[in-house]
Design a protein around this motif. Structure first.
Motif, PDB file in Angstrom:
ATOM      1  N   ILE A  21       0.767  -1.238   0.116  1.00 29.79           N
ATOM      2  CA  ILE A  21      -0.095  -0.090   0.112  1.00 29.79           C
ATOM      3  C   ILE A  21       1.052   1.097  -0.097  1.00 29.79           C
ATOM      4  O   ILE A  21       0.716   2.089  -0.647  1.00 29.79           O
ATOM      5  N   ALA A  22       1.760   1.192   1.100  1.00 29.38           N
ATOM      6  CA  ALA A  22       2.592   2.493   1.093  1.00 29.38           C
ATOM      7  C   ALA A  22       3.648   2.680  -0.445  1.00 29.38           C
ATOM      8  O   ALA A  22       3.668   3.549  -0.903  1.00 29.38           O
ATOM      9  N   ALA A  23       4.156   1.391  -1.099  1.00 34.36           N
ATOM     10  CA  ALA A  23       4.816   1.527  -2.360  1.00 34.36           C
ATOM     11  C   ALA A  23       3.669   2.247  -3.364  1.00 34.36           C
ATOM     12  O   ALA A  23       4.356   3.107  -4.088  1.00 34.36           O
ATOM     13  N   ALA A  24       2.583   1.849  -3.513  1.00 35.79           N
ATOM     14  CA  ALA A  24       1.493   2.273  -4.389  1.00 35.79           C
ATOM     15  C   ALA A  24       1.443   3.891  -4.266  1.00 35.79           C
ATOM     16  O   ALA A  24       1.566   4.934  -5.136  1.00 35.79           O
ATOM     17  N   GLN A  25       1.128   4.278  -3.046  1.00 26.18           N
ATOM     18  CA  GLN A  25       1.008   5.772  -2.515  1.00 26.18           C
ATOM     19  C   GLN A  25       2.234   6.577  -2.965  1.00 26.18           C
ATOM     20  O   GLN A  25       2.326   7.537  -3.482  1.00 26.18           O
ATOM     21  N   ASP A  26       3.381   6.099  -2.450  1.00 28.21           N
ATOM     22  CA  ASP A  26       4.664   6.600  -2.783  1.00 28.21           C
ATOM     23  C   ASP A  26       4.925   6.942  -4.187  1.00 28.21           C
ATOM     24  O   ASP A  26       5.369   7.891  -4.682  1.00 28.21           O
ATOM     25  N   ALA A  27       4.925   5.893  -4.912  1.00 32.91           N
ATOM     26  CA  ALA A  27       5.029   5.893  -6.498  1.00 32.91           C
ATOM     27  C   ALA A  27       3.976   6.927  -7.222  1.00 32.91           C
ATOM     28  O   ALA A  27       4.708   7.892  -7.696  1.00 32.91           O
ATOM     29  N   ILE A  28       2.754   6.920  -7.093  1.00 30.43           N
ATOM     30  CA  ILE A  28       1.834   7.641  -7.642  1.00 30.43           C
ATOM     31  C   ILE A  28       1.896   9.100  -7.195  1.00 30.43           C
ATOM     32  O   ILE A  28       1.926  10.043  -7.576  1.00 30.43           O
ATOM     33  N   GLN A  29       2.129   9.363  -5.831  1.00 32.44           N
ATOM     34  CA  GLN A  29       2.434  10.672  -5.166  1.00 32.44           C
ATOM     35  C   GLN A  29       3.620  11.423  -5.739  1.00 32.44           C
ATOM     36  O   GLN A  29       3.495  12.639  -6.057  1.00 32.44           O
ATOM     37  N   GLN A  30       4.709  10.668  -6.189  1.00 29.41           N
ATOM     38  CA  GLN A  30       5.860  11.376  -6.866  1.00 29.41           C
ATOM     39  C   GLN A  30       5.531  11.981  -8.304  1.00 29.41           C
ATOM     40  O   GLN A  30       5.913  12.889  -8.685  1.00 29.41           O
ATOM     41  N   TYR A  31       4.528  11.177  -8.856  1.00 28.54           N
ATOM     42  CA  TYR A  31       3.938  11.748 -10.333  1.00 28.54           C
ATOM     43  C   TYR A  31       3.079  13.001  -9.982  1.00 28.54           C
ATOM     44  O   TYR A  31       2.979  14.048 -10.779  1.00 28.54           O
ATOM     45  N   PHE A  32       2.276  13.101  -8.889  1.00 27.38           N
ATOM     46  CA  PHE A  32       1.319  14.093  -8.567  1.00 27.38           C
ATOM     47  C   PHE A  32       1.770  14.530  -7.236  1.00 27.38           C
ATOM     48  O   PHE A  32       1.056  14.447  -5.993  1.00 27.38           O
ATOM     49  N   PRO A  33       2.715  15.336  -6.811  1.00 25.55           N
ATOM     50  CA  PRO A  33       3.129  15.989  -5.618  1.00 25.55           C
ATOM     51  C   PRO A  33       2.205  16.566  -4.865  1.00 25.55           C
ATOM     52  O   PRO A  33       2.065  16.717  -3.554  1.00 25.55           O
ATOM     53  N   ALA A  66       9.364   0.099  -9.478  1.00 21.78           N
ATOM     54  CA  ALA A  66       8.671  -0.751 -10.566  1.00 21.78           C
ATOM     55  C   ALA A  66       7.408  -0.207 -10.779  1.00 21.78           C
ATOM     56  O   ALA A  66       6.973   0.066 -12.056  1.00 21.78           O
ATOM     57  N   ILE A  67       6.542   0.473  -9.704  1.00 28.11           N
ATOM     58  CA  ILE A  67       5.316   1.187 -10.036  1.00 28.11           C
ATOM     59  C   ILE A  67       5.597   2.558 -10.875  1.00 28.11           C
ATOM     60  O   ILE A  67       4.943   2.677 -11.757  1.00 28.11           O
ATOM     61  N   ILE A  68       6.698   3.262 -10.419  1.00 30.85           N
ATOM     62  CA  ILE A  68       6.828   4.442 -11.211  1.00 30.85           C
ATOM     63  C   ILE A  68       7.239   3.945 -12.614  1.00 30.85           C
ATOM     64  O   ILE A  68       6.691   4.823 -13.629  1.00 30.85           O
ATOM     65  N   LEU A  69       7.771   3.052 -13.091  1.00 33.87           N
ATOM     66  CA  LEU A  69       8.284   2.682 -14.262  1.00 33.87           C
ATOM     67  C   LEU A  69       6.948   2.246 -15.095  1.00 33.87           C
ATOM     68  O   LEU A  69       6.698   2.484 -16.278  1.00 33.87           O
ATOM     69  N   ALA A  70       5.989   1.411 -14.380  1.00 33.29           N
ATOM     70  CA  ALA A  70       4.736   1.120 -15.071  1.00 33.29           C
ATOM     71  C   ALA A  70       3.691   2.031 -15.195  1.00 33.29           C
ATOM     72  O   ALA A  70       3.002   1.965 -16.073  1.00 33.29           O
ATOM     73  N   MET A  71       3.951   3.198 -14.457  1.00 37.17           N
ATOM     74  CA  MET A  71       3.046   4.254 -14.638  1.00 37.17           C
ATOM     75  C   MET A  71       3.511   5.129 -16.109  1.00 37.17           C
ATOM     76  O   MET A  71       2.617   5.760 -16.571  1.00 37.17           O
ATOM     77  N   ALA A  72       4.606   4.987 -16.623  1.00 32.81           N
ATOM     78  CA  ALA A  72       5.077   5.877 -17.677  1.00 32.81           C
ATOM     79  C   ALA A  72       3.767   5.617 -18.786  1.00 32.81           C
ATOM     80  O   ALA A  72       3.549   6.781 -19.305  1.00 32.81           O
ATOM     81  N   PRO A  73       3.183   4.686 -19.211  1.00 27.81           N
ATOM     82  CA  PRO A  73       2.196   4.802 -20.189  1.00 27.81           C
ATOM     83  C   PRO A  73       1.003   5.440 -19.967  1.00 27.81           C
ATOM     84  O   PRO A  73       0.460   6.147 -20.879  1.00 27.81           O
ATOM     85  N   PHE A  74       0.732   5.912 -18.585  1.00 31.07           N
ATOM     86  CA  PHE A  74      -0.492   6.684 -18.110  1.00 31.07           C
ATOM     87  C   PHE A  74       0.134   8.084 -18.165  1.00 31.07           C
ATOM     88  O   PHE A  74      -0.862   9.028 -18.649  1.00 31.07           O
ATOM     89  N   ILE A  75       1.272   8.503 -17.760  1.00 27.58           N
ATOM     90  CA  ILE A  75       1.704   9.696 -17.672  1.00 27.58           C
ATOM     91  C   ILE A  75       1.880  10.272 -19.257  1.00 27.58           C
ATOM     92  O   ILE A  75       2.090  11.457 -19.285  1.00 27.58           O
ATOM     93  N   ASN A  76       2.456   9.240 -20.195  1.00 29.19           N
ATOM     94  CA  ASN A  76       2.771   9.812 -21.546  1.00 29.19           C
ATOM     95  C   ASN A  76       2.049   9.119 -22.507  1.00 29.19           C
ATOM     96  O   ASN A  76       2.329   8.548 -23.231  1.00 29.19           O
ATOM     97  N   ARG A  77       0.520   9.254 -22.316  1.00 28.16           N
ATOM     98  CA  ARG A  77      -0.615   8.514 -23.121  1.00 28.16           C
ATOM     99  C   ARG A  77      -0.261   8.858 -24.738  1.00 28.16           C
ATOM    100  O   ARG A  77      -0.422   8.074 -25.541  1.00 28.16           O
ATOM    101  N   GLU A  78       0.150  10.034 -24.956  1.00 22.78           N
ATOM    102  CA  GLU A  78       0.221  10.262 -26.332  1.00 22.78           C
ATOM    103  C   GLU A  78       1.397   9.475 -27.165  1.00 22.78           C
ATOM    104  O   GLU A  78       1.267   9.042 -28.216  1.00 22.78           O
ATOM    105  N   PHE A  79       2.476   9.084 -26.467  1.00 18.66           N
ATOM    106  CA  PHE A  79       3.590   8.081 -26.924  1.00 18.66           C
ATOM    107  C   PHE A  79       3.240   6.801 -26.695  1.00 18.66           C
ATOM    108  O   PHE A  79       3.730   6.088 -27.532  1.00 18.66           O
ATOM    109  N   TYR A  80       2.170   6.242 -26.003  1.00 18.40           N
ATOM    110  CA  TYR A  80       2.026   4.810 -26.078  1.00 18.40           C
ATOM    111  C   TYR A  80       0.594   4.397 -26.593  1.00 18.40           C
ATOM    112  O   TYR A  80       0.183   3.344 -26.664  1.00 18.40           O
TER     113      TYR A  80
END
Length: 185
Positions: free
Chosen positions: A18-30, A169-183
């Motif tokens: 739970i903490a890893a998911a929150q931490d990873a996504i929080q880094q994209y949306f501080p 690993a979650i931060i990396l897996a988020m890339a397609p969501f953060i960069n939808r236009e490229f994926y």
């Protein structure tokens, strides 16, 4: 201005996940206000997955369960996140790793953590039917290490932990969501 609100549903009640998911996504949306909760989500695979394919399938099963649970209860989330730890024998030896499965806007993204080489005697115990957390607890005289630093923390003197590897690993897996236009297909 009201901060953006993001909800995350994790396919586990393990506080490390739970903490890893929150931490990873929080880094994209501080600046976002993030609500992260976990539910028990079945993996549909062995308690101790022994191959990369089985481990990946466990993560996918868990994340799809989360999404369906949210639809069934009417409490949908912005992100569904599931993690499944496993082991496999590679040409360089046995190693443990985890797969991440994330869903956002009905799009699935898969990620995988780094590999941690495992001692032969640990892998042999796993082949005999034991679960990695229990083997590590016995070897290092710890209790419930899988809800703390995990085998990763024990074998790296806590330079890396289960949580830090899952977060990466979650931060990396988020890339397609953060960069939808490229994926986009």
């Amino acid at each position: 201005m009201t901060p953006q609100k993001i909800s995350i549903l994790v396919g586990s009640k393990n506080p490390v996940k739970i903490a890893a998911a929150q931490d990873a996504i929080q880094q994209y949306f501080p600046s976002a206000a993030i609500h992260c909760a976990g539910i028990d989500a079945p993996s549909g695979v062995a308690e101790q997955p022994m191959s990369a394919a089985e481990t990946k399938q466990g993560a996918i099963n868990r994340v799809k369960y989360c999404q369906q649970h949210a639809i069934n209860t009417g409490i949908e989330a912005d992100y569904y996140v599931a993690m499944e730890g496993g082991v496999d024998m590679f040409d360089h030896g046995a190693a443990t790793f985890a797969y991440m499965a994330l869903i956002n806007n009905n799009q699935l993204s898969i990620g995988r953590s780094a590999l941690l080489p495992l001692p032969t005697k640990v892998y042999e115990a796993l082949e005999a039917g034991e679960e990695l957390g229990h083997v590590m607890d016995r070897l290092f005289n710890t209790h419930n290490i899988k809800q703390k630093g995990g085998a990763i923390g024990l074998l790296t003197q806590n330079l890396a932990t289960r949580g830090s590897i899952y977060t990466q690993a979650i931060i990396l897996a988020m890339a397609p969501f953060i960069n939808r236009e490229f994926y986009a297909d």
